[in-house]
Design a protein around this motif. Structure first.
Motif, PDB file in Angstrom:
ATOM      1  N   VAL A 139      65.820  51.404 -33.885  1.00 18.51           N
ATOM      2  CA  VAL A 139      65.221  50.574 -32.838  1.00 18.51           C
ATOM      3  C   VAL A 139      63.744  50.331 -33.127  1.00 18.51           C
ATOM      4  CG1 VAL A 139      64.635  50.546 -30.377  1.00 18.51           C
ATOM      5  CG2 VAL A 139      66.878  51.360 -31.122  1.00 18.51           C
ATOM      6  N   GLY A 140      63.298  49.102 -32.919  1.00 23.05           N
ATOM      7  CA  GLY A 140      61.891  48.787 -33.122  1.00 23.05           C
ATOM      8  C   GLY A 140      61.716  47.400 -33.703  1.00 23.05           C
ATOM      9  N   ALA A 141      60.510  47.152 -34.197  1.00 25.83           N
ATOM     10  CA  ALA A 141      60.149  45.807 -34.640  1.00 25.83           C
ATOM     11  C   ALA A 141      60.999  45.339 -35.831  1.00 25.83           C
ATOM     12  CB  ALA A 141      58.669  45.770 -35.009  1.00 25.83           C
ATOM     13  N   PRO A 199      64.647  52.011 -26.831  1.00 29.41           N
ATOM     14  CA  PRO A 199      64.514  53.234 -27.649  1.00 29.41           C
ATOM     15  C   PRO A 199      65.107  54.429 -26.897  1.00 29.41           C
ATOM     16  CG  PRO A 199      62.369  52.549 -26.755  1.00 29.41           C
ATOM     17  CD  PRO A 199      63.402  51.626 -26.181  1.00 29.41           C
ATOM     18  N   LEU A 200      66.179  54.981 -27.449  1.00 27.49           N
ATOM     19  CA  LEU A 200      66.892  56.084 -26.802  1.00 27.49           C
ATOM     20  C   LEU A 200      67.106  57.205 -27.807  1.00 27.49           C
ATOM     21  CD1 LEU A 200      69.797  54.106 -25.085  1.00 27.49           C
ATOM     22  CD2 LEU A 200      67.839  55.115 -23.925  1.00 27.49           C
ATOM     23  N   GLU A 201      67.449  58.394 -27.260  1.00 27.45           N
ATOM     24  CA  GLU A 201      67.838  59.483 -28.146  1.00 27.45           C
ATOM     25  C   GLU A 201      69.191  59.186 -28.797  1.00 27.45           C
ATOM     26  OE1 GLU A 201      68.143  59.374 -25.057  1.00 27.45           O
ATOM     27  OE2 GLU A 201      70.046  60.280 -24.454  1.00 27.45           O
ATOM     28  N   ARG A 202      69.983  58.315 -28.145  1.00 25.35           N
ATOM     29  CA  ARG A 202      71.238  57.886 -28.757  1.00 25.35           C
ATOM     30  C   ARG A 202      70.919  56.880 -29.868  1.00 25.35           C
ATOM     31  NH1 ARG A 202      72.524  57.270 -23.117  1.00 25.35           N
ATOM     32  NH2 ARG A 202      74.140  58.718 -22.408  1.00 25.35           N
ATOM     33  N   LEU A 203      71.597  57.020 -30.985  1.00 26.13           N
ATOM     34  CA  LEU A 203      71.273  56.205 -32.155  1.00 26.13           C
ATOM     35  C   LEU A 203      71.782  54.765 -32.044  1.00 26.13           C
ATOM     36  CD1 LEU A 203      70.062  56.315 -35.109  1.00 26.13           C
ATOM     37  CD2 LEU A 203      72.435  56.549 -35.871  1.00 26.13           C
ATOM     38  N   THR A 204      70.866  53.818 -32.216  1.00 22.11           N
ATOM     39  CA  THR A 204      71.213  52.419 -32.473  1.00 22.11           C
ATOM     40  C   THR A 204      70.673  52.122 -33.855  1.00 22.11           C
ATOM     41  OG1 THR A 204      71.172  51.713 -30.167  1.00 22.11           O
ATOM     42  CG2 THR A 204      70.761  50.021 -31.822  1.00 22.11           C
ATOM     43  N   MET A 205      71.514  51.577 -34.749  1.00 24.03           N
ATOM     44  CA  MET A 205      71.056  51.396 -36.129  1.00 24.03           C
ATOM     45  C   MET A 205      71.780  50.257 -36.827  1.00 24.03           C
ATOM     46  SD  MET A 205      70.615  54.237 -39.088  1.00 24.03           S
ATOM     47  CE  MET A 205      68.890  54.432 -38.622  1.00 24.03           C
ATOM     48  N   LEU A 206      70.978  49.363 -37.396  1.00 24.40           N
ATOM     49  CA  LEU A 206      71.542  48.325 -38.254  1.00 24.40           C
ATOM     50  C   LEU A 206      71.755  48.924 -39.636  1.00 24.40           C
ATOM     51  CD1 LEU A 206      72.188  45.236 -38.787  1.00 24.40           C
ATOM     52  CD2 LEU A 206      69.835  45.102 -39.639  1.00 24.40           C
ATOM     53  N   VAL A 207      72.990  48.838 -40.105  1.00 29.81           N
ATOM     54  CA  VAL A 207      73.317  49.290 -41.460  1.00 29.81           C
ATOM     55  C   VAL A 207      73.497  48.041 -42.309  1.00 29.81           C
ATOM     56  CG1 VAL A 207      74.959  50.588 -42.867  1.00 29.81           C
ATOM     57  CG2 VAL A 207      74.446  51.340 -40.522  1.00 29.81           C
ATOM     58  N   LEU A 208      72.565  47.835 -43.226  1.00 30.18           N
ATOM     59  CA  LEU A 208      72.607  46.635 -44.079  1.00 30.18           C
ATOM     60  C   LEU A 208      72.826  47.093 -45.520  1.00 30.18           C
ATOM     61  CD1 LEU A 208      72.166  43.503 -44.263  1.00 30.18           C
ATOM     62  CD2 LEU A 208      69.757  44.004 -44.666  1.00 30.18           C
ATOM     63  N   PRO A 209      74.080  47.075 -45.962  1.00 31.48           N
ATOM     64  CA  PRO A 209      74.360  47.533 -47.330  1.00 31.48           C
ATOM     65  C   PRO A 209      74.109  46.418 -48.346  1.00 31.48           C
ATOM     66  CG  PRO A 209      76.423  47.112 -46.147  1.00 31.48           C
ATOM     67  CD  PRO A 209      75.300  46.639 -45.261  1.00 31.48           C
ATOM     68  N   ALA A 228      75.959  51.154 -32.444  1.00 28.78           N
ATOM     69  CA  ALA A 228      75.323  51.231 -31.126  1.00 28.78           C
ATOM     70  C   ALA A 228      76.127  52.121 -30.202  1.00 28.78           C
ATOM     71  CB  ALA A 228      75.214  49.832 -30.516  1.00 28.78           C
ATOM     72  N   PRO A 229      75.459  52.868 -29.318  1.00 29.42           N
ATOM     73  CA  PRO A 229      76.194  53.644 -28.329  1.00 29.42           C
ATOM     74  C   PRO A 229      77.046  52.711 -27.469  1.00 29.42           C
ATOM     75  CG  PRO A 229      73.795  53.845 -28.001  1.00 29.42           C
ATOM     76  CD  PRO A 229      74.006  52.931 -29.143  1.00 29.42           C
ATOM     77  N   ARG A 230      78.223  53.168 -27.057  1.00 27.76           N
ATOM     78  CA  ARG A 230      79.148  52.288 -26.327  1.00 27.76           C
ATOM     79  C   ARG A 230      78.472  51.651 -25.117  1.00 27.76           C
ATOM     80  NH1 ARG A 230      84.121  50.898 -27.587  1.00 27.76           N
ATOM     81  NH2 ARG A 230      84.526  52.936 -28.536  1.00 27.76           N
ATOM     82  N   LEU A 231      77.625  52.393 -24.418  1.00 23.95           N
ATOM     83  CA  LEU A 231      77.010  51.834 -23.208  1.00 23.95           C
ATOM     84  C   LEU A 231      75.972  50.763 -23.517  1.00 23.95           C
ATOM     85  CD1 LEU A 231      74.581  54.413 -21.522  1.00 23.95           C
ATOM     86  CD2 LEU A 231      75.179  54.385 -23.928  1.00 23.95           C
ATOM     87  N   GLU A 232      75.562  50.636 -24.786  1.00 25.08           N
ATOM     88  CA  GLU A 232      74.635  49.575 -25.184  1.00 25.08           C
ATOM     89  C   GLU A 232      75.365  48.430 -25.885  1.00 25.08           C
ATOM     90  OE1 GLU A 232      71.347  49.710 -24.473  1.00 25.08           O
ATOM     91  OE2 GLU A 232      71.726  51.636 -23.503  1.00 25.08           O
ATOM     92  N   ALA A 233      76.681  48.574 -26.077  1.00 28.32           N
ATOM     93  CA  ALA A 233      77.412  47.621 -26.918  1.00 28.32           C
ATOM     94  C   ALA A 233      77.368  46.205 -26.351  1.00 28.32           C
ATOM     95  CB  ALA A 233      78.853  48.081 -27.110  1.00 28.32           C
ATOM     96  N   MET A 234      77.378  46.091 -25.007  1.00 27.52           N
ATOM     97  CA  MET A 234      77.357  44.759 -24.407  1.00 27.52           C
ATOM     98  C   MET A 234      76.008  44.088 -24.607  1.00 27.52           C
ATOM     99  SD  MET A 234      79.670  44.876 -20.955  1.00 27.52           S
ATOM    100  CE  MET A 234      79.239  46.557 -20.555  1.00 27.52           C
ATOM    101  N   ALA A 235      74.949  44.877 -24.457  1.00 24.85           N
ATOM    102  CA  ALA A 235      73.605  44.330 -24.689  1.00 24.85           C
ATOM    103  C   ALA A 235      73.466  43.922 -26.156  1.00 24.85           C
ATOM    104  CB  ALA A 235      72.547  45.377 -24.321  1.00 24.85           C
ATOM    105  N   ALA A 236      74.014  44.740 -27.040  1.00 24.94           N
ATOM    106  CA  ALA A 236      73.938  44.428 -28.477  1.00 24.94           C
ATOM    107  C   ALA A 236      74.711  43.147 -28.793  1.00 24.94           C
ATOM    108  CB  ALA A 236      74.488  45.593 -29.297  1.00 24.94           C
TER     109      ALA A 236
END
Ligand code: ZN
Ligand code: ZN
Ligand code: ZN
Length: 392
Positions: free
Chosen positions: A42-44, A56-66, A75-83
């Motif tokens: 999370v961030g800029a 910004p949460l203790e629960r991990l949100t992360m873009l994985v760009l391979p 994303a945590p399930r409770l943030e999935a809709m916002a994502a």
């Protein structure tokens, strides 16, 4: 004084397609540099690549760009809709991989990466990722060599596109309007904190979603560059350094002007000594701004201001770098500082903000946000840089 247009309803914005370009650009740099994946918390950086302004949460949100394969937003399930409604996801540029409360999110990231990263591969993680997530990822990816994402992203993020510059300009003009509203007074008899609160409210009224800082440094407090605002009552016959900023659609404003309050008494006008100090500063700020052009080393912008202030006898009283890059963060690359020989390029955005500070007495700083244009400086702030004498 320049007339400043009121906030227009048709605000600039970053089109969804731009996030596709940014993701593709970042990915194109992975292979040639031997990087298996970018892991962006999370961030800029996340906002830059996906348009997602995640909480910004203790629960991990992360873009994985391979380097190969589709980007995934963990994303945590409770943030999935916002994502899901964020620009990159709604444009189909990446998929959301939700995780449940009892899942190990770091292990999920590792599963998305294997086998590239687990066996001695290099992964770059966002510079501002919380330590708890860094350690969690290192445990989940024991074979990986971890570096900082700025190694790759700084050169992309440093060069602003036209939409970003339009947003920075909109934010700058909004802050300029707030400066004018404060210059209109009244100021004498109020505390710094009261004025600071007014600045924050006005930044929001003028379209910022966050009023990040509102430095109101009166009298001797003006000698402290990052004095915030305190209970001191503003008196006639003293200067105020006003340094304000926030963010508008993610893009930051940051401007400093110097006021002198008279309380309506002409005998309380600026002292000749303060005038001299201010004029020296104003000349230094103007010269440093005029020096902005593609190819000029960043440190040169600092040196131009510093040489003038030193020649005026105040070298030691200007004790910070002359500027910082600005964009989705108030302070980001590139920095206008001695030792940074990096050449300015068209599209770089940064502050030019020399200051002179006499401890125990007073100080001054003038700050504009400047974009390096193809032929010279594009100064985003438009409010008058003169010493603003306030009668009220
Ligand atoms: Zn500062
Ligand atoms: Zn500032
Ligand atoms: Zn600044």
């Amino acid at each position: 004084m320049t007339a400043i247009a009121p906030g227009a309803p048709g605000r600039p914005s970053v089109p969804d397609a731009r996030f596709g370009e940014r993701l593709a650009r970042a990915r194109s740099l992975l292979g040639p540099r031997g990087v298996a994946a970018l892991l962006i918390g999370v961030g800029a950086d996340l906002r830059y690549l996906t348009g997602y302004a995640a909480m910004p949460l203790e629960r991990l949100t992360m873009l994985v760009l391979p380097a190969a394969g589709r980007p995934t937003l963990v994303a945590p399930r409770l943030e999935a809709m916002a994502a899901a409604i964020s620009p990159a996801i709604r444009a189909g540029l990446a998929e959301v991989a939700p995780w449940d409360e009892t899942d190990d999110a770091h292990a999920l990231v590792a599963r998305l990466l294997r086998p590239e990263a687990s066996a001695g591969g290099r992964v770059l993680i966002s510079d501002r990722l919380w330590a708890m997530h860094v350690l969690g990822l290192q445990r989940a990816l024991p074979g990986a060599h971890v570096g900082l994402a700025s190694e790759l992203l700084r050169e992309i993020r440093m060069i602003k596109d036209a939409d970003e510059i339009a947003l920075l300009r909109t934010a700058a003009h909004a802050a300029d309007r707030v400066v004018e509203q404060i210059v209109a007074g009244p100021l004498v008899g109020r505390t710094e904190v009261e004025v600071s609160r007014e600045v924050r409210e006005r930044l929001l009224d003028e379209g910022h979603e966050i009023a990040e800082f509102a430095i109101v440094a009166s009298g001797p407090n003006s000698a402290s560059p990052h004095h915030d605002a305190g209970e001191r009552v503003i008196r006639a016959g003293e200067p105020i350094v006003l340094d304000i900023g926030g963010s508008l659609d993610g893009y930051c404003s940051d401007t400093t002007r110097v006021l002198w309050v008279t309380g309506g008494d002409p005998a309380q006008g600026p002292t000749p000594e303060y005038r001299r100090l201010f004029d020296l500063l104003q000349a230094a700020q103007a010269a440093a701004t005029a020096a902005v052009a593609p190819g000029v080393p960043c440190e040169r912008i600092d040196a131009v201001a510093r040489d003038i202030i030193a020649a005026g006898g105040h070298g030691p009283d200007f004790f910070h770098r002359v500027g910082h890059g600005i964009g989705l963060e108030t302070h980001e690359d590139p920095y206008m500082v001695a030792g940074n020989a990096e050449a300015l390029r068209t599209g770089m955005a940064f502050s030019v903000e020399p200051g002179i500070y006499l401890a125990g007495r007073y100080g001054a700083r003038i700050e504009d946000i400047v974009v390096c244009g193809p032929h010279g400086p594009d100064v985003l702030n438009q409010s008058s840089r003169d010493l603003r004498v306030v009668a009220g």
